[in-house]
Scaffold this motif. Sequence first.
Motif, PDB file in Angstrom:
ATOM      1  N   VAL A   1       4.461  12.606  -4.505  1.00 51.08           N
ATOM      2  CA  VAL A   1       3.445  13.295  -3.705  1.00 51.08           C
ATOM      3  C   VAL A   1       2.164  12.466  -3.657  1.00 51.08           C
ATOM      4  N   TYR A   2       1.769  11.877  -4.766  1.00 51.82           N
ATOM      5  CA  TYR A   2       0.582  11.022  -4.820  1.00 51.82           C
ATOM      6  C   TYR A   2       0.744   9.816  -3.893  1.00 51.82           C
ATOM      7  N   GLY A   3       1.910   9.188  -3.927  1.00 48.65           N
ATOM      8  CA  GLY A   3       2.162   8.025  -3.079  1.00 48.65           C
ATOM      9  C   GLY A   3       2.112   8.355  -1.600  1.00 48.65           C
ATOM     10  N   PHE A   4       2.617   9.515  -1.235  1.00 46.98           N
ATOM     11  CA  PHE A   4       2.548   9.926   0.167  1.00 46.98           C
ATOM     12  C   PHE A   4       1.117  10.288   0.561  1.00 46.98           C
ATOM     13  N   TYR A   5       0.394  10.940  -0.338  1.00 48.92           N
ATOM     14  CA  TYR A   5      -0.961  11.364  -0.019  1.00 48.92           C
ATOM     15  C   TYR A   5      -1.882  10.158   0.203  1.00 48.92           C
ATOM     16  N   TYR A   6      -1.740   9.136  -0.630  1.00 45.76           N
ATOM     17  CA  TYR A   6      -2.576   7.945  -0.509  1.00 45.76           C
ATOM     18  C   TYR A   6      -1.897   6.820   0.279  1.00 45.76           C
TER      19      TYR A   6
END
Length: 107
Positions: A23-28
């Motif tokens: 989720v972090y990788g997609f968000y950033y």
Amino acid sequence: MSGVITKFAVTSMVMWMVPVAIVYGFYYEMFPGVSQMSSSTQTLVSGFLAVISVNLVIGFYICMAMKETPHQEPQPDPTFLANAKASINQPTSSQVSDDSRGKGKVE
């Protein structure tokens, strides 16, 4: 026993860290091609991949647990076995009364 606890602890940490990292990788926008997706598509894809990753980690843990060899063969309690054999060998009251009624009658 400590090996089982260690495997469980590591698997639990991975089960939390991998979905959060996805989720972090997609968000950033750390993954290639994510910047071309709309915001709602990014949210859906990251959520689906996070759920799939949790299921993969759980499946991996189950496979590890099934491949683990037991240290000793489990043995039943001797008192329980004696009581179970005794209860099998003695007839119940309903079986005795059914047998006595049904054998003598001919219709």
